[in-house]
Write a protein that holds these residues in place. Sequence first.
Motif, PDB file in Angstrom:
ATOM      1  N   ALA A 126       1.034  -1.139   0.030  1.00 46.32           N
ATOM      2  CA  ALA A 126       0.147  -0.079  -0.093  1.00 46.32           C
ATOM      3  C   ALA A 126       0.827   1.328   0.103  1.00 46.32           C
ATOM      4  CB  ALA A 126      -1.038  -0.024   0.941  1.00 46.32           C
ATOM      5  N   GLU A 127       2.024   1.378   0.822  1.00 41.56           N
ATOM      6  CA  GLU A 127       2.937   2.255   0.726  1.00 41.56           C
ATOM      7  C   GLU A 127       3.500   2.470  -0.551  1.00 41.56           C
ATOM      8  OE1 GLU A 127       5.358   4.259   4.630  1.00 41.56           O
ATOM      9  OE2 GLU A 127       6.286   2.230   3.875  1.00 41.56           O
ATOM     10  N   ALA A 128       3.901   1.292  -1.085  1.00 44.58           N
ATOM     11  CA  ALA A 128       4.672   1.564  -2.304  1.00 44.58           C
ATOM     12  C   ALA A 128       3.626   2.164  -3.596  1.00 44.58           C
ATOM     13  CB  ALA A 128       4.941   0.156  -2.885  1.00 44.58           C
ATOM     14  N   ILE A 129       2.350   1.790  -3.535  1.00 41.76           N
ATOM     15  CA  ILE A 129       1.429   2.366  -4.529  1.00 41.76           C
ATOM     16  C   ILE A 129       1.324   3.881  -4.245  1.00 41.76           C
ATOM     17  CG2 ILE A 129      -1.004   2.618  -4.946  1.00 41.76           C
ATOM     18  CD1 ILE A 129      -1.084  -0.547  -4.375  1.00 41.76           C
ATOM     19  N   THR A 130       1.349   4.428  -2.890  1.00 43.96           N
ATOM     20  CA  THR A 130       1.453   5.802  -2.663  1.00 43.96           C
ATOM     21  C   THR A 130       2.656   6.284  -3.326  1.00 43.96           C
ATOM     22  OG1 THR A 130      -0.179   5.421  -0.668  1.00 43.96           O
ATOM     23  CG2 THR A 130       1.155   7.708  -0.759  1.00 43.96           C
ATOM     24  N   THR A 131       3.803   5.779  -3.021  1.00 40.76           N
ATOM     25  CA  THR A 131       5.042   6.468  -3.398  1.00 40.76           C
ATOM     26  C   THR A 131       4.973   6.398  -4.855  1.00 40.76           C
ATOM     27  OG1 THR A 131       6.266   5.613  -1.617  1.00 40.76           O
ATOM     28  CG2 THR A 131       7.457   5.524  -3.837  1.00 40.76           C
ATOM     29  N   PHE A 132       4.295   5.443  -5.590  1.00 40.10           N
ATOM     30  CA  PHE A 132       4.436   5.401  -7.186  1.00 40.10           C
ATOM     31  C   PHE A 132       3.736   6.875  -7.501  1.00 40.10           C
ATOM     32  CE2 PHE A 132       3.630   2.205 -10.768  1.00 40.10           C
ATOM     33  CZ  PHE A 132       3.887   3.269 -11.888  1.00 40.10           C
ATOM     34  N   GLY A 133       2.568   7.119  -7.228  1.00 41.89           N
ATOM     35  CA  GLY A 133       1.887   8.118  -7.292  1.00 41.89           C
ATOM     36  C   GLY A 133       2.685   9.620  -6.995  1.00 41.89           C
ATOM     37  N   ARG A 134       3.272   9.454  -5.788  1.00 38.66           N
ATOM     38  CA  ARG A 134       4.132  10.541  -5.690  1.00 38.66           C
ATOM     39  C   ARG A 134       5.326  10.793  -6.495  1.00 38.66           C
ATOM     40  NH1 ARG A 134       7.426  10.250  -0.869  1.00 38.66           N
ATOM     41  NH2 ARG A 134       8.018  12.700  -1.304  1.00 38.66           N
ATOM     42  N   LEU A 135       6.121   9.859  -7.026  1.00 36.35           N
ATOM     43  CA  LEU A 135       6.998   9.919  -7.930  1.00 36.35           C
ATOM     44  C   LEU A 135       6.564  10.413  -9.421  1.00 36.35           C
ATOM     45  CD1 LEU A 135       9.249   6.668  -7.243  1.00 36.35           C
ATOM     46  CD2 LEU A 135       9.756   8.965  -6.650  1.00 36.35           C
ATOM     47  N   ALA A 136       5.450   9.755  -9.858  1.00 28.04           N
ATOM     48  CA  ALA A 136       4.600  10.111 -10.979  1.00 28.04           C
ATOM     49  C   ALA A 136       4.344  11.705 -11.089  1.00 28.04           C
ATOM     50  CB  ALA A 136       3.512   9.318 -11.347  1.00 28.04           C
ATOM     51  N   ALA A 137       4.065  12.244 -10.062  1.00 26.88           N
ATOM     52  CA  ALA A 137       3.617  13.687  -9.849  1.00 26.88           C
ATOM     53  C   ALA A 137       4.882  14.500  -9.987  1.00 26.88           C
ATOM     54  CB  ALA A 137       3.215  13.860  -8.659  1.00 26.88           C
ATOM     55  N   LEU A 138       5.937  13.934 -10.228  1.00 23.93           N
ATOM     56  CA  LEU A 138       7.326  14.867 -10.375  1.00 23.93           C
ATOM     57  C   LEU A 138       7.179  15.048 -12.012  1.00 23.93           C
ATOM     58  CD1 LEU A 138       9.949  13.070  -8.072  1.00 23.93           C
ATOM     59  CD2 LEU A 138       8.928  15.334  -7.795  1.00 23.93           C
ATOM     60  N   SER A 139       6.631  14.005 -12.833  1.00 23.64           N
ATOM     61  CA  SER A 139       6.396  14.521 -14.133  1.00 23.64           C
ATOM     62  C   SER A 139       7.973  14.521 -14.732  1.00 23.64           C
ATOM     63  CB  SER A 139       5.865  15.763 -14.400  1.00 23.64           C
ATOM     64  OG  SER A 139       4.167  15.631 -14.003  1.00 23.64           O
ATOM     65  N   PRO A 140       8.551  13.592 -14.610  1.00 23.14           N
ATOM     66  CA  PRO A 140      10.037  13.713 -15.415  1.00 23.14           C
ATOM     67  C   PRO A 140       9.743  13.319 -16.921  1.00 23.14           C
ATOM     68  CG  PRO A 140       9.732  11.301 -14.395  1.00 23.14           C
ATOM     69  CD  PRO A 140       8.652  12.337 -14.014  1.00 23.14           C
ATOM     70  N   SER A 141      10.797  13.716 -17.807  1.00 22.55           N
ATOM     71  CA  SER A 141      10.886  13.515 -19.080  1.00 22.55           C
ATOM     72  C   SER A 141      11.700  12.015 -19.427  1.00 22.55           C
ATOM     73  CB  SER A 141      11.532  14.572 -19.821  1.00 22.55           C
ATOM     74  OG  SER A 141      12.569  14.953 -19.470  1.00 22.55           O
ATOM     75  N   VAL A 142      12.480  11.662 -18.259  1.00 25.97           N
ATOM     76  CA  VAL A 142      13.018  10.402 -18.450  1.00 25.97           C
ATOM     77  C   VAL A 142      13.061   9.759 -17.214  1.00 25.97           C
ATOM     78  CG1 VAL A 142      15.344   9.472 -18.828  1.00 25.97           C
ATOM     79  CG2 VAL A 142      15.069  11.432 -20.216  1.00 25.97           C
ATOM     80  N   ALA A 143      12.543   8.651 -17.209  1.00 26.07           N
ATOM     81  CA  ALA A 143      12.556   7.956 -15.644  1.00 26.07           C
ATOM     82  C   ALA A 143      13.265   6.558 -16.082  1.00 26.07           C
ATOM     83  CB  ALA A 143      11.084   7.274 -15.683  1.00 26.07           C
TER      84      ALA A 143
END
Length: 234
Positions: free
Chosen positions: A189-206
């Motif tokens: 559950a915490e990992a899913i929340t983290t996924f959202g936080r990282l996606a919100a950074l909106s990088p051009s390269v991941a």
Amino acid sequence: MDLVEVIPERLHMLRFPIGQAYLWRDGADLTLIDAGHAGGAAAIEGAIRSLGLRPEQLQRIVLTHCHRDHVGAAGELAARWGAEVLAHRLDAPVIRGDLPVPEPVLLEWERPLYAHGLTVPQAPPTRVDRELTDGEVLPFGGGAVIVHAPGHTAGSIGVHLPSHGVLFTGDCIAGVGQVMLGVFNVDRAEAITTFGRLAALSPSVACFGHGDPLTVDTTAVLHAAAEAAGASGT
């Protein structure tokens, strides 16, 4: 080990049979994001030399988390070339060998994958010179922001280079076949929340710990994958 150019003159991926590391270049200064498996130091040094660079240019090794396929060669590289080793304060005791590696909560389909991952040599106790916290800025890549990214392990981190639009996700996100939540999490559950936080950074390269870097439609793909993970709980 394969050496793959991600950004010319800036970023290369070092791909091992299991897992990968990334080499970032700021002129003469080099930063390694993760360090592959134990015994991989010579291959990493060879990759650096093949780019016309020298291992002694390696200034720091930033470890995204405590697992053996990311930590293994860090100690040998640091001892030979004087690089600083950095990791989040919650994973640092595990990397040093003071605490055991946390056991993940495995889904049934993850069990054979996890057994395969354990074929990587166990990482030796490795020094950590600097313990990181959320929001710290490191002196490479125009200012590398540490993002605490728990769930895969308690002390997992992302490394964000806003000036270049680059995000290193560690194993919080995977890009094997499709972009998805990373596997082998201690707290899904915490990992899913983290996924959202990282996606919100909106990088051009991941840049993922497993799978090819994402360089096209990166923000849209990350947001869609994070939404799908949140909706399904997987």
